[in-house]
Design an enzyme around this catalytic site. Structure first.
Site, PDB file in Angstrom:
ATOM      1  N   GLY A  45      46.296  42.296  39.455  1.00 13.10           N
ATOM      2  CA  GLY A  45      46.505  42.557  38.035  1.00 13.10           C
ATOM      3  C   GLY A  45      46.088  43.964  37.643  1.00 13.10           C
ATOM      4  O   GLY A  45      46.594  44.519  36.666  1.00 13.10           O
ATOM      5  N   GLU A  84      49.024  46.012  38.403  1.00 14.78           N
ATOM      6  CA  GLU A  84      50.064  45.650  37.436  1.00 14.78           C
ATOM      7  C   GLU A  84      49.792  46.297  36.078  1.00 14.78           C
ATOM      8  O   GLU A  84      50.701  46.743  35.387  1.00 14.78           O
ATOM      9  CB  GLU A  84      50.147  44.123  37.315  1.00 14.78           C
ATOM     10  CG  GLU A  84      50.651  43.488  38.605  1.00 14.78           C
ATOM     11  CD  GLU A  84      50.670  41.984  38.549  1.00 14.78           C
ATOM     12  OE1 GLU A  84      49.574  41.385  38.515  1.00 14.78           O
ATOM     13  OE2 GLU A  84      51.761  41.395  38.504  1.00 14.78           O
ATOM     14  N   GLU A 108      47.825  39.423  45.740  1.00 12.29           N
ATOM     15  CA  GLU A 108      47.865  38.046  45.225  1.00 12.29           C
ATOM     16  C   GLU A 108      48.302  37.037  46.273  1.00 12.29           C
ATOM     17  O   GLU A 108      47.831  35.905  46.311  1.00 12.29           O
ATOM     18  CB  GLU A 108      48.806  37.951  44.018  1.00 12.29           C
ATOM     19  CG  GLU A 108      48.246  38.543  42.740  1.00 12.29           C
ATOM     20  CD  GLU A 108      48.516  40.025  42.586  1.00 12.29           C
ATOM     21  OE1 GLU A 108      48.792  40.706  43.603  1.00 12.29           O
ATOM     22  OE2 GLU A 108      48.440  40.528  41.448  1.00 12.29           O
ATOM     23  N   ALA A 167      43.015  40.244  38.243  1.00 15.47           N
ATOM     24  CA  ALA A 167      42.636  39.109  37.403  1.00 15.47           C
ATOM     25  C   ALA A 167      41.304  38.560  37.905  1.00 15.47           C
ATOM     26  O   ALA A 167      40.963  38.717  39.077  1.00 15.47           O
ATOM     27  CB  ALA A 167      43.710  38.041  37.483  1.00 15.47           C
TER      28      ALA A 167
HETATM   29  C1  LIG Z   1      47.689  36.004  36.697  1.00 15.47           C
HETATM   30  C2  LIG Z   1      48.521  37.210  37.013  1.00 15.47           C
HETATM   31  C3  LIG Z   1      48.530  37.629  38.473  1.00 15.47           C
HETATM   32  C4  LIG Z   1      47.377  38.418  38.867  1.00 15.47           C
HETATM   33  C5  LIG Z   1      46.577  37.940  39.839  1.00 15.47           C
HETATM   34  C6  LIG Z   1      45.465  38.721  40.365  1.00 15.47           C
HETATM   35  O1  LIG Z   1      45.184  39.831  39.979  1.00 15.47           O
HETATM   36  S1  LIG Z   1      44.596  37.934  41.547  1.00 15.47           S
HETATM   37  C7  LIG Z   1      43.350  39.071  42.004  1.00 15.47           C
HETATM   38  C8  LIG Z   1      43.919  40.146  42.865  1.00 15.47           C
HETATM   39  N1  LIG Z   1      42.841  40.980  43.329  1.00 15.47           N
HETATM   40  C9  LIG Z   1      42.313  40.819  44.541  1.00 15.47           C
HETATM   41  O2  LIG Z   1      42.721  40.015  45.332  1.00 15.47           O
HETATM   42  C10 LIG Z   1      41.173  41.729  44.873  1.00 15.47           C
HETATM   43  C11 LIG Z   1      40.003  40.902  45.303  1.00 15.47           C
HETATM   44  N2  LIG Z   1      38.828  41.705  45.573  1.00 15.47           N
HETATM   45  C12 LIG Z   1      38.695  42.447  46.690  1.00 15.47           C
HETATM   46  O3  LIG Z   1      39.558  42.539  47.534  1.00 15.47           O
HETATM   47  C13 LIG Z   1      37.383  43.130  46.891  1.00 15.47           C
HETATM   48  O4  LIG Z   1      36.429  42.451  46.130  1.00 15.47           O
HETATM   49  C14 LIG Z   1      37.373  44.620  46.490  1.00 15.47           C
HETATM   50  C15 LIG Z   1      38.225  45.395  47.479  1.00 15.47           C
HETATM   51  C16 LIG Z   1      37.873  44.799  45.086  1.00 15.47           C
HETATM   52  C17 LIG Z   1      35.910  45.141  46.556  1.00 15.47           C
HETATM   53  O5  LIG Z   1      35.370  44.890  47.814  1.00 15.47           O
HETATM   54  P1  LIG Z   1      33.812  45.078  48.095  1.00 15.47           P
HETATM   55  O6  LIG Z   1      33.628  44.797  49.548  1.00 15.47           O
HETATM   56  O7  LIG Z   1      33.383  46.360  47.537  1.00 15.47           O
HETATM   57  O8  LIG Z   1      33.082  43.960  47.233  1.00 15.47           O
HETATM   58  P2  LIG Z   1      33.191  42.378  47.320  1.00 15.47           P
HETATM   59  O9  LIG Z   1      34.483  41.941  47.874  1.00 15.47           O
HETATM   60  O10 LIG Z   1      31.961  41.842  47.943  1.00 15.47           O
HETATM   61  O11 LIG Z   1      33.218  42.003  45.777  1.00 15.47           O
HETATM   62  C18 LIG Z   1      32.095  42.218  44.940  1.00 15.47           C
HETATM   63  C19 LIG Z   1      31.964  41.042  43.999  1.00 15.47           C
HETATM   64  O12 LIG Z   1      33.074  41.042  43.102  1.00 15.47           O
HETATM   65  C20 LIG Z   1      33.714  39.793  43.130  1.00 15.47           C
HETATM   66  N3  LIG Z   1      35.147  40.002  42.922  1.00 15.47           N
HETATM   67  C21 LIG Z   1      35.921  40.916  43.519  1.00 15.47           C
HETATM   68  N4  LIG Z   1      37.179  40.859  43.042  1.00 15.47           N
HETATM   69  C22 LIG Z   1      37.168  39.878  42.117  1.00 15.47           C
HETATM   70  C23 LIG Z   1      38.158  39.346  41.262  1.00 15.47           C
HETATM   71  N5  LIG Z   1      39.405  39.809  41.248  1.00 15.47           N
HETATM   72  N6  LIG Z   1      37.814  38.344  40.450  1.00 15.47           N
HETATM   73  C24 LIG Z   1      36.570  37.877  40.429  1.00 15.47           C
HETATM   74  N7  LIG Z   1      35.584  38.337  41.212  1.00 15.47           N
HETATM   75  C25 LIG Z   1      35.891  39.337  42.039  1.00 15.47           C
HETATM   76  C26 LIG Z   1      33.406  39.229  44.503  1.00 15.47           C
HETATM   77  O13 LIG Z   1      33.533  37.835  44.521  1.00 15.47           O
HETATM   78  C27 LIG Z   1      31.993  39.689  44.696  1.00 15.47           C
HETATM   79  O14 LIG Z   1      31.171  38.819  43.982  1.00 15.47           O
HETATM   80  P3  LIG Z   1      29.756  38.354  44.580  1.00 15.47           P
HETATM   81  O15 LIG Z   1      30.053  37.775  45.909  1.00 15.47           O
HETATM   82  O16 LIG Z   1      28.966  39.617  44.663  1.00 15.47           O
HETATM   83  O17 LIG Z   1      29.275  37.379  43.570  1.00 15.47           O
END
Ligand SMILES: CCC/C=C/C(=O)SCCNC(=O)CCNC(=O)[C@H](O)C(C)(C)COP(=O)([O-])OP(=O)([O-])OC[C@H]1O[C@@H](n2cnc3c(N)ncnc32)[C@H](O)[C@@H]1OP(=O)([O-])[O-]
Length: 716
Positions: A100, A103, A123, A61
């Protein structure tokens, strides 16, 4: 945003297009919903392949949307529609399928992953639970126990493990999309039946109640006071006991209790702050996007004590060749054994390490591009080492000092190229702890800072660039916190009472248990050097005053008694024996404190738990504001990341500065004024100018503090 293409052979290809990670924003959800309807409506289409642009399936998400009102199609009905459809949908997973994103893949009927892909439901690390059916579908796919592990830890799982667990059906080393399309063609028209995970029954442990009870105990122990892990256990428990639709209802209810919680806000703030600190800048104008880091292939570590060993292991594991240096053969041999043992213990499943050489000869450093000095924490010794390094290393070698608070500039001044000297403050054990404070001196060049920051990233650390002052950010702020804890003992509290308050707040260990663990002699030595205790103290000076302010000699007195903490079997607490870990309240400490109070005419009082917390934490926070005023940290996020990753600050409370904002800056100011009034001889309790200014500016959200900080700094 999702692209739709018909490929020959009756396959529709839907590509999520929201780089960099294809987060499921409202536009992406709309795109998937529309393109899926199109595929379903097209009689020529027999199967669908879902993939992501840019080498990433989907990062989940869109976390940025959480703060505002939700719009666009919901994730749950969208995923339900995929699963319920009559045409098979195959997820082609490259890069990540997280939250998500996974999911969504679980709603698909088949999952094909590239061998380098990672999947997970992180999450919980954002204070949430996988509320798009993740808590209900994953247990039905891989069993309750494995699902619970993934969902409560949020850990990322490699493609290989995902295959073993049954999360994905097939791995490929080559063209994921090509394999997925071919596979989709091969299963088109087959009945979907139990490929719809919601129709399955989860495999459960025999004694479900005690299994879930045990899981609750475990998550509470792992993150004291955190709400999300408990909610995850309850949601997964519902998958075991309720039909799918009721389980989904339970999942939604539990999510509702988390979604707008202060803990979720704090954890999401940590997520973005962790990324923000990578975009560092210094007061001299050096910046992350303009300074080019130097490539580092060969490094040296000077000193193979506890820190040096961990640093060497960290470098090697990042594939950097290391020359490890000690002063004599005996120390070198001890270092060699320790480093080898650490490497062996961590070897399983890891990639290849850089080559390692041990030597007592500094001449061996002629080839290295970077040196990390990790000798004894003594300025004179370190100066000597820097003089030697400057003489033997090539002129363009980056010289780093691993110090927890000494003046980096004084070391730089001992070298030919002071612009190539920076502090790299590792936290012990250095191969485990995630934090690196990169300390720039007034003369450190942008390249030097960039190289150290980049090195930290390569070592898998969260690096924060900070200015040069005694204790830098972390230890500087720790001092007033420790001081308050000692004062509270003088006033009537017991060590275990102070620790309990801090542990209930969320710290893994209270201040006195930490002191016993790390050894009381560390601080004792520093205080002796600073002339606060020992022979340097002026004769006739009151034991409870130093340099015109209140001082507590309590930790010095414990050290004088040989009570150095766990290593001597006694410190603030009593242990089974030297080296034992279980802390027991010690009647000796209680009577020692009683005598001390009597001796100094202190009337003990019952110290309320709230006062323990407020005095310890607000003193620390107040120093944080001073750190910001002085420009030692660029923004509150830097401080918070340092405290969350290096000092055990509970992540679900966002860090000290975030916590101050959450409590309300006016409240923090009010309480500090109150305590300073009661203890005018403790300057750390006097509210900082920046805190006053922020309150006067109407308590802006933490994201806006930097503007006020800039104004305050320009007036100082
Ligand atoms: C409602 C139903 C329930 C579902 C809930 C969910 O899914 S909750 C979500 C569950 N998912 C997670 O918890 C996964 C969260 N993400 C991660 O763990 C890591 O970003 C990665 C492993 C995907 C990539 O790592 P990497 O070192 O290659 O790259 P990086 O980390 O530097 O990111 C690059 C840029 O992308 C941005 N951004 C990333 N993800 C999101 C996002 N979901 N959203 C928005 N933005 C996101 C990040 O801020 C950054 O922006 P910046 O600073 O450049 O402006």
């Amino acid at each position: 945003m999702a692209r739709y293409v018909r490929i020959p052979g009756s396959i529709a290809l839907i590509t999520l297009a929201n780089p960099p990670v294809n987060a499921l924003s409202a536009a992406v959800r709309r795109g998937i919903t529309e393109t899926l309807s199109r595929a379903i409506a097209d009689p020529e289409v027999k199967a669908v392949v879902l993939c992501g642009e840019n080498g990433n399936f989907c990062g989940g998400a869109d976390i940025k949307e959480f703060a505002g009102p939700m719009s666009g199609p919901g994730l749950v009905p969208m995923i339900d529609a995929i699963e319920a459809g009559e045409k098979p949908v195959v997820a082609a997973i490259e890069g990540v399928a997280l939250g998500g994103g996974l999911e969504l893949a679980l709603g698909c009927h088949y999952r094909i992953a590239h061998c380098k892909a990672r999947v997970g439901l992180p999450e919980v690390t954002l204070g949430l639970l996988p509320a798009a059916g993740g808590t209900q579908r994953l247990p039905r796919l891989i069993g309750l126990s494995a699902a619970l592990d993934l969902i409560t830890t949020g850990r990322h799982v490699s493609a290989q493990e995902a295959l073993q667990l049954g999360i994905v059906d097939r791995l490929t080393e080559g063209d994921t999309l090509g394999v997925a399309v071919e596979f989709a063609q091969s299963i088109a028209g087959q009945p979907l039946g139990s490929r719809r995970l919601s129709t399955r029954t989860p495999a459960c442990p025999a004694d479900l109640d005690s299994f879930l009870q045990g899981a609750l105990v475990q998550v509470r122990r792992r993150a004291r006071g955190a709400m999300a892990p408990e909610a995850c256990v309850r949601a997964v428990g519902a998958a075991a006991t309720l039909p799918y639709s009721q389980g989904m209802q339970r999942e939604q209810e539990l999510m509702a209790s988390l979604f707008r919680s202060a803990q979720a806000r704090a954890l999401q703030y940590c997520f973005f702050s962790q990324r923000l600190v990578g975009r560092w800048s210094t007061p001299s104008g050096a910046r992350w996007d303009s300074a080019e880091p130097r490539p580092i292939r060969r490094a040296a570590v000077i000193g193979l004590g506890t820190m040096g060993r961990g640093i060497a292991v960290s470098l090697l594991q990042a594939g950097i060749a290391v020359v490890a240096v000690e002063t004599d053969e005996q120390q070198l041999e001890a270092g060699r054994r320790a480093v080898t043992a650490l490497l062996e213990r961590r070897a399983q499943g890891r990639g290849s390490e850089g080559p390692l050489r041990f030597t007592t000869d500094l001449q061996q450093l002629r080839q290295v591009e970077l040196v990390i000095e990790a000798v004894f924490e003594d300025l004179a010794v370190k100066k000597q080492v820097f003089r030697q390094l400057s003489a033997v290393c090539p002129a363009d070698t980056l010289l780093c000092t691993n110090t927890s608070g000494l003046d980096v500039e004084q070391l730089a001044a001992c070298t030919r190229s002071p612009e190539l000297v920076v502090g790299t403050h590792f936290f012990g054990p250095a191969h485990v702890m995630k934090l690196l404070e990169v300390v720039y001196g007034p003369r450190s060049s942008p390249v030097a800072v960039a190289t150290a920051m980049h090195l930290g990233k390569r070592l898998g650390k969260v690096s924060v660039a900070v200015g040069n002052c005694p204790g830098f950010v972390g230890n500087r702020m720790l001092k007033p916190y420790l001081e308050q804890a000692h004062f509270l003992l003088e006033e009537g509290a017991a060590p275990e009472q102070v620790d309990q308050a801090l542990e209930e707040f969320g710290f893994a260990m209270g201040v006195f248990r930490v002191a016993d663990l790390s050894g009381l002699d560390v601080g004792w030595r520093v205080r002796k050097e600073a002339g606060l205790t020992g022979p340097g103290v002026a004769p006739g000076e009151s034991p409870r005053r130093r340099q015109g302010r209140r001082y507590s000699p309590l930790p010095d007195l414990l050290c004088e008694q040989g009570r150095l903490g766990q290593k001597t079997g006694r410190g603030w607490y009593l242990y089974e024996g030297p080296g034992a870990r279980e802390a027991r309240p010690d009647p000796w400490t209680h009577s020692f404190l009683q005598q001390y109070r009597q001796q100094h005419g202190l009337q003990p009082r019952a110290v309320p738990q709230q006062e323990v917390l407020e005095r310890c934490l607000y003193a620390l926070i107040n120093e944080g504001f001073r750190v910001l005023e002085d420009g030692i940290a660029t923004g509150p996020e830097d401080i918070d990341i340092i405290y969350v990753f290096g000092y055990g600050w509970p992540r679900h409370r966002g860090g000290p500065m975030f916590h101050a904002g959450a409590v309300g800056l006016a409240t923090v100011l009010d309480r500090l004024e109150h305590y300073h009034h009661a203890h005018p001889d403790i300057p750390n309790l006097q509210p900082s100018a920046l805190l006053r200014r922020l309150v006067a500016s109407g308590n802006p959200p933490i994201q806006k503090w930097r503007e006020v900080i800039r104004r305050v700094r320009s007036q100082l």
